[in-house]
Scaffold this active site. Structure first.
Site, PDB file in Angstrom:
ATOM      1  N   LYS A  63       2.864   2.437  14.072  1.00 26.75           N
ATOM      2  CA  LYS A  63       3.988   1.575  13.752  1.00 26.75           C
ATOM      3  C   LYS A  63       4.155   0.568  14.881  1.00 26.75           C
ATOM      4  O   LYS A  63       3.813   0.816  16.029  1.00 26.75           O
ATOM      5  CB  LYS A  63       5.271   2.366  13.529  1.00 26.75           C
ATOM      6  CG  LYS A  63       5.872   3.057  14.737  1.00 26.75           C
ATOM      7  CD  LYS A  63       6.725   2.194  15.623  1.00 26.75           C
ATOM      8  CE  LYS A  63       7.801   1.487  14.848  1.00 26.75           C
ATOM      9  NZ  LYS A  63       8.592   0.572  15.757  1.00 26.75           N
TER      10      LYS A  63
ATOM     11  N   GLU B   9       6.661  -9.333  13.926  1.00 28.98           N
ATOM     12  CA  GLU B   9       7.913  -9.831  13.354  1.00 28.98           C
ATOM     13  C   GLU B   9       7.827 -11.337  13.102  1.00 28.98           C
ATOM     14  O   GLU B   9       7.716 -12.134  14.034  1.00 28.98           O
ATOM     15  CB  GLU B   9       9.075  -9.497  14.276  1.00 28.98           C
ATOM     16  CG  GLU B   9       9.383  -8.012  14.290  1.00 28.98           C
ATOM     17  CD  GLU B   9      10.397  -7.595  15.334  1.00 28.98           C
ATOM     18  OE1 GLU B   9      10.951  -6.494  15.188  1.00 28.98           O
ATOM     19  OE2 GLU B   9      10.614  -8.351  16.297  1.00 28.98           O
TER      20      GLU B   9
ATOM     21  N   ASN C 235      15.288 -10.589  15.368  1.00 31.77           N
ATOM     22  CA  ASN C 235      15.733 -10.016  16.634  1.00 31.77           C
ATOM     23  C   ASN C 235      17.133 -10.449  17.037  1.00 31.77           C
ATOM     24  O   ASN C 235      17.750  -9.809  17.899  1.00 31.77           O
ATOM     25  CB  ASN C 235      14.716 -10.354  17.726  1.00 31.77           C
ATOM     26  CG  ASN C 235      13.477  -9.502  17.623  1.00 31.77           C
ATOM     27  OD1 ASN C 235      13.476  -8.335  17.989  1.00 31.77           O
ATOM     28  ND2 ASN C 235      12.417 -10.075  17.075  1.00 31.77           N
TER      29      ASN C 235
ATOM     30  N   THR D 105       0.971   0.650  22.320  1.00 29.95           N
ATOM     31  CA  THR D 105       2.013  -0.188  21.764  1.00 29.95           C
ATOM     32  C   THR D 105       2.804   0.571  20.729  1.00 29.95           C
ATOM     33  O   THR D 105       2.244   1.062  19.767  1.00 29.95           O
ATOM     34  CB  THR D 105       1.463  -1.478  21.172  1.00 29.95           C
ATOM     35  OG1 THR D 105       2.565  -2.277  20.812  1.00 29.95           O
ATOM     36  CG2 THR D 105       0.603  -1.237  19.972  1.00 29.95           C
TER      37      THR D 105
END
Length: 432
Positions: free
Chosen positions: A210, A305, A427, A221
């Protein structure tokens, strides 16, 4: 079991199938189709996994377990972020005493259990203890992981209540529920498995991962969990994981931020043949593991993202490999380069600007920059390229920016993505 969100599952299959077709796999590797239970299921013999809903996140699974039927060798790499999360501390301690007898990995999403003080440590230990009680094993034989919002107490009561559902949900055939349960801002679950033909037998390596944001690893990561039915001693497993990690999970970036919860772990269940250090089988297994980890790492960048492009930053001709990595990582992390990638703008000035501040040693007049095979910049600052040809390359979903420093034989590869408006939107409201 099937993900409720069919579109999410379809997106996962599309990403996996496209990347698999583009990957040059080792000759000893056979790809395992994740969409159905070929050859007895997705997971290697001796492993089962589950994903259930604890209610941390609404309308999505958020608690995962991978279980080994017998004691397994284990190795892991963890974040080097000083503000590491409680599960990282607990898992490190468990690995030190149970590297040859690990039985399960338990992970929740939606809450990182980071910056939560003594209570966070107690909660991480409670997750391990409760899982071990369900399985009839020792608490230190459980690896614990968490991912999600930082600084919020873990809803332990929800997690402990949901743990009771794990035994009945365990399955070998599918990875979908487990892969979904570790997602946060990911837009699709990440998974893959390969069979590896050794000298006298075949073993399987399977993994889920993920990650989408807060991706600039300083070891790994976010989260990656791999298992194999091969028999490998913990020390050799550790060497393989660390080496493969350097060229995979540690060679990607989305936004330049290293998570507090990064962890990549591998369990070797021992149901298959024994792999000895220095043997031909060890090399075959390692190359398969390395390629699988690179594959999963690339899926994370593809799902960055707001990302729309996967870009390989390849640096050659550096003074040494360390200098090459410095250069590649600085270009890959540059917000100006990443926004130019998003805008499909052949702005090579941003690339050399990043190189110049990277700390790598080179003569600026020796620089060579290419987009795929198109020369953008040649020695002496000669730049005479077709904007139309450059635009054609930059409009692709995936391409390579090649850089030659003209100093030596050092080289490095880092995978990055573009930086879009959507990244800011995601974010800007992550906690709410």
């Amino acid at each position: 079991m099937i993900l409720k969100d069919v579109n999410t599952l379809q997106k996962a299959f599309a990403a996996v199938e496209t990347l698999a077709a583009q990957t040059a796999w080792p000759d000893a590797v056979t790809l395992v189709k994740p969409e159905h239970a070929d050859n007895g299921g997705f997971w290697p013999q001796g492993f089962r996994a589950a994903g259930v809903s604890a209610g941390i996140k609404s309308k999505r699974k958020d608690l995962m377990a991978i279980v080994s039927d017998k004691p397994a060798s284990a190795a892991a790499v963890f974040t080097t972020n000083l503000c590491c999360a409680a599960p990282v501390v607990v898992s490190k301690a468990h690995l030190e005493c149970s590297a040859s007898s690990m039985r399960a990995i338990i992970c929740n999403s939606g809450n990182a259990n980071a910056a939560t003080g003594d209570q966070g440590m107690r909660d991480a230990r409670s997750m391990a203890a409760s899982t071990s009680a369900l399985l009839g094993v020792k608490p230190e034989e459980i690896l614990v992981a968490s991912t999600g919002v930082i600084g919020v107490p873990l809803p332990l009561d929800k997690i402990l209540a949901a743990l009771d559902m794990i035994p009945d949900a365990l399955e070998r055939e599918s990875c979908f529920d487990a892969a979904e349960a570790i997602m946060t801002t990911d837009t699709f679950p990440k998974f893959f498995a390969v069979d590896v033909r050794l000298s006298n037998a075949t073993v399987r390596i399977a993994g889920i991962a993920k990650g989408s944001g807060m991706i600039c690893p300083n070891m790994a990561t976010m989260l990656g969990f791999l298992v194999t039915d091969a028999s490998i001693e913990p020390e050799l497993l550790k060497l393989m994981l660390q080496s493969a990690n350097a060229e995979s999970f540690n060679a990607i970036t989305v936004d330049g931020d290293t998570s507090t919860n990064d962890m990549v772990a591998i369990l070797a269940g021992g149901n298959g043949p024994c792999i000895q250090q220095g043997s031909p089988d060890a090399e075959l297994f390692y190359q398969a593991l390395r390629h699988l980890m690179i594959f999963l790492a690339k899926l994370i960048v593809i799902d960055g993202e707001g990302a729309t492009k996967l870009v390989e930053i390849s640096v050659e001709g550096a003074r040494d490999n360390h200098d090459a990595e410095r250069a590649a990582r600085t270009v890959a992390n540059s917000s100006l380069v990443k926004t130019a990638i998003h805008g499909e703008d052949a702005n090579w000035g941003r690339i050399i600007g990043a190189l110049g501040r990277s700390g790598a040693h080179f003569n600026p007049e020796d620089l060579v920059v290419r987009f795929n095979d198109l020369a953008i910049l040649e020695p002496g600052f000669i730049s005479n390229f077709s904007e139309d040809e450059a635009k054609t390359i930059l409009s692709k979903n995936s391409y390579v920016i090649s850089i030659v420093l003209g100093q030596g034989s050092g080289k490095s590869v880092i995978w990055t993505c573009d930086l879009s408006k959507e990244y800011v939107e995601i974010n800007g409201s992550y906690r709410t």
